[in-house]
Design a protein around this motif. Structure first.
Motif, mmCIF file in Angstrom:
data_model
loop_
_atom_site.group_PDB
_atom_site.id
_atom_site.type_symbol
_atom_site.label_atom_id
_atom_site.label_comp_id
_atom_site.label_asym_id
_atom_site.label_seq_id
_atom_site.Cartn_x
_atom_site.Cartn_y
_atom_site.Cartn_z
ATOM 1 N N HIS A 46 0.893 -1.231 0.042
ATOM 2 C CA HIS A 46 -0.078 -0.044 -0.094
ATOM 3 C C HIS A 46 0.912 1.330 -0.052
ATOM 4 O O HIS A 46 0.388 2.301 -0.597
ATOM 5 C CB HIS A 46 -0.957 -0.192 1.199
ATOM 6 N N HIS A 47 1.839 1.133 0.901
ATOM 7 C CA HIS A 47 2.821 2.353 0.827
ATOM 8 C C HIS A 47 3.579 2.619 -0.490
ATOM 9 O O HIS A 47 3.769 3.736 -0.958
ATOM 10 C CB HIS A 47 3.944 1.981 1.999
ATOM 11 N N TRP A 48 3.982 1.464 -1.352
ATOM 12 C CA TRP A 48 4.763 1.602 -2.428
ATOM 13 C C TRP A 48 3.536 2.283 -3.598
ATOM 14 O O TRP A 48 4.085 3.032 -4.243
ATOM 15 C CB TRP A 48 5.166 0.210 -2.997
ATOM 16 N N LEU A 49 2.348 1.701 -3.605
ATOM 17 C CA LEU A 49 1.541 2.278 -4.479
ATOM 18 C C LEU A 49 1.106 3.902 -3.977
ATOM 19 O O LEU A 49 1.174 4.534 -5.223
ATOM 20 C CB LEU A 49 0.259 1.330 -4.172
ATOM 21 N N GLY A 50 1.412 4.310 -2.778
ATOM 22 C CA GLY A 50 1.173 5.520 -2.611
ATOM 23 C C GLY A 50 2.426 6.569 -2.790
ATOM 24 O O GLY A 50 2.279 7.720 -2.600
ATOM 25 N N GLY A 51 3.272 5.941 -3.316
ATOM 26 C CA GLY A 51 4.490 6.770 -3.710
ATOM 27 C C GLY A 51 5.772 6.658 -2.944
ATOM 28 O O GLY A 51 6.778 7.208 -3.062
ATOM 29 N N THR A 52 5.698 5.865 -1.854
ATOM 30 C CA THR A 52 6.941 5.311 -1.111
ATOM 31 C C THR A 52 8.284 4.440 -2.047
ATOM 32 O O THR A 52 7.434 3.482 -2.533
ATOM 33 C CB THR A 52 6.779 4.745 0.249
ATOM 34 N N THR A 53 9.220 4.833 -1.989
ATOM 35 C CA THR A 53 10.122 4.220 -2.891
ATOM 36 C C THR A 53 11.032 2.937 -2.158
ATOM 37 O O THR A 53 11.554 3.478 -1.130
ATOM 38 C CB THR A 53 11.078 5.131 -3.811
ATOM 39 N N PRO A 54 10.815 1.863 -2.677
ATOM 40 C CA PRO A 54 11.446 0.795 -1.729
ATOM 41 C C PRO A 54 12.903 0.962 -2.056
ATOM 42 O O PRO A 54 13.438 1.772 -3.022
ATOM 43 C CB PRO A 54 11.134 -0.488 -2.518
ATOM 44 N N ARG A 55 13.884 0.497 -1.355
ATOM 45 C CA ARG A 55 15.379 0.336 -1.248
ATOM 46 C C ARG A 55 15.659 -0.390 -2.736
ATOM 47 O O ARG A 55 14.988 -1.017 -3.039
ATOM 48 C CB ARG A 55 16.025 -0.052 -0.233
ATOM 49 N N GLY A 56 16.914 0.130 -3.257
ATOM 50 C CA GLY A 56 17.342 -0.356 -4.633
ATOM 51 C C GLY A 56 17.505 -2.010 -4.686
ATOM 52 O O GLY A 56 16.808 -2.224 -5.907
ATOM 53 N N ASP A 57 17.909 -2.836 -4.038
ATOM 54 C CA ASP A 57 17.830 -4.175 -3.962
ATOM 55 C C ASP A 57 16.274 -4.591 -4.048
ATOM 56 O O ASP A 57 16.071 -5.682 -4.755
ATOM 57 C CB ASP A 57 18.668 -4.908 -2.839
ATOM 58 N N VAL A 58 15.352 -4.170 -3.426
ATOM 59 C CA VAL A 58 14.162 -4.582 -3.413
ATOM 60 C C VAL A 58 13.483 -4.247 -4.639
ATOM 61 O O VAL A 58 12.404 -4.777 -5.044
ATOM 62 C CB VAL A 58 13.204 -3.842 -2.206
ATOM 63 N N ARG A 59 13.738 -2.978 -5.113
ATOM 64 C CA ARG A 59 13.052 -2.574 -6.243
ATOM 65 C C ARG A 59 13.556 -3.453 -7.477
ATOM 66 O O ARG A 59 12.435 -4.091 -8.391
ATOM 67 C CB ARG A 59 13.557 -1.183 -6.919
#
Length: 444
Positions: A46-59
């Motif tokens: 939900h946070h990712w969809l809201g615009g929170t950017t995951p850390r590089g390896d998770v992306r």
């Protein structure tokens, strides 16, 4: 300040049909495959969809999860993860990245970590113009001044390693290549010298990276192989060298052998597009792979068209191949066999593999084990048990001289296939003979 919703990721999420929890579980699963333990839940998605950017390896892991779900490559830009400025964060300095990759590979204590590397269908392969623009990533450290003798040494080493790989497999040769990349090639890439010499060094380093990636494929280290392949692309681009297409073609071979037909087709087409002025042998080299990839995705017309193109180009090629990875009549016969098999002609594929083996120099032991095993499996598929046992008998003769993950896998498959027939005298004789020369761990 509140972040803006990630509309790109929202579109992918809607297309996936996942719930928030299902998306989190899929990401955690891919993370586990790469050795990254993740514990994400619906709230994180939900946070990712809201615009929170995951850390590089998770992306990278999120991209792979969506690629699998949607059955197509998903790029950072598709998911709204593109870097805001400068080079993408996933592309560190080429030489630093090469040193890090090679140091891990030459260290036996790191092999188990490398072994969990993931083959990514989501891999973003840069186009030729984009790669050329990365020339500035190859830094000049002015450690020393290099000349063409230094370049010649790298070329010669690459040819020697390639010979060792062909004859004995890549298990022993790859760590040696990795050490050479770290200790000799990387300092050469940082050194000063005439621009033409620096470009030649980058091109030679690209060839060695490609070969090292190819040997990683041989051991089943597919994520590691992609790392080397990407470094080869960056170095070729920095050298403005269209042998870039050789690496793209190698990536297509990796994908097609793993059953990722559409990815293999995309890479094979990209390889052909990157070498518009290819000579006859190179054109055969590229078209043969396009034929195999097209056959795997069921495009019969394209597969046969590319195969005819490869055959016509090979007829025009000079009789003698001179460089490592050179395409030759044996290679073309192998592609004929693969195309026929993918299109349902098992008998025809066996005949083509037999022709390929007759034409192949017998010092190419690793490929002989692989392709003879393939032929035996197909002979058994037609019910020709005695012929299959005879072919596997040749494999058993060669196998002890080769150190190769792919050959190990073929021998394991041999045991699996013949075990139900052990009451047959031919199968029993093969089984007993193989037990004397193969490790117990392979299935004996």
């Amino acid at each position: 300040m509140a972040s803006e919703p990630n509309q790109h990721l929202q579109r992918l999420f809607a297309e996936s049909g996942w719930t928030l929890s299902q998306c989190a579980r899929a990401v955690n699963q891919v993370g586990g495959e790469t050795g990254t333990a993740l514990r994400y839940n619906a709230s994180a998605v939900h946070h990712w969809l809201g615009g929170t950017t995951p850390r590089g390896d998770v992306r990278r892991i999120i991209l792979e999860a969506f690629s699998r779900r949607l059955h197509r490559p998903v790029t950072p830009a598709d998911a709204g993860f593109a870097a805001s400025a400068g080079r993408p964060e996933s592309l560190p300095d080429t030489v630093d990245g090469l040193i890090e990759l090679g140091k891990d590979d030459m260290d036996p204590s790191r092999r188990s970590v490398l072994g969990v590397g993931l083959f990514s269908v989501a891999l973003t392969v840069p186009g030729w113009p984009d790669v050329v623009s990365r020339a500035e990533a190859i830094q000049t450290g002015k450690i020393k001044r290099i000349g063409m003798t230094d370049v010649d040494m790298v070329v010669a080493m690459t040819e020697r390693v390639s010979d060792l790989d062909d004859e004995f497999g890549g298990r022993y040769a790859r760590p040696m290549a990795a050490a050479f990349l770290v200790n000799i090639v990387a300092p050469g890439l940082r050194a000063d010298g005439p621009e033409a010499v620096k470009d030649a060094m980058r091109s030679a380093a690209s060839d060695l990276c490609y070969l090292t990636g190819y040997m990683a494929v041989d051991e089943g280290l597919h994520g590691l192989a992609q790392g080397y392949y990407l470094k080869a692309l960056e170095l070729a681009g920095a050298a403005k060298d269209h042998t870039y297409c050789t690496t793209l073609r190698g990536m297509s071979v990796q994908a097609v052998d793993l059953g990722h037909g559409r990815t293999a087709m995309r890479l094979a087409d990209s390889a052909a597009a990157a070498s518009p002025q290819a000579g006859p042998r190179m054109r055969a080299f590229l078209a043969g792979q396009q034929a195999h990839a097209a056959a795997q995705i069921g495009d019969r017309h394209a597969a046969l068209t590319y195969l005819r193109e490869a055959e016509a180009a090979m007829d025009k090629a000079e009789s003698r191949a001179t460089t490592f990875a050179s395409y030759n009549p044996s290679s073309l016969a192998y592609h004929v066999g693969q195309v026929r098999y993918e299109l349902g002609d098992v008998k025809g594929s066996i005949a083509a593999l037999e022709e390929s083996d007759k034409l192949r120099h017998h010092t190419f032991r690793r490929n002989r084990v692989r392709y003879l095993s393939m032929m035996a499996e197909r002979q058994l598929e037609l019910g020709h048990l005695e012929a299959a046992c005879d072919t596997w008998g040749q494999v058993v003769e060669i196998y002890p001289h080769v150190q190769s993950g792919q050959c190990d896998q073929r021998v394991t498959t041999m045991y699996e296939r013949i075990r139900p027939y052990r009451r047959n005298q031919h199968a029993r004789a093969l089984y007993e003979r193989a037990r004397l020369v193969t490790p117990v761990s392979l299935g004996a």
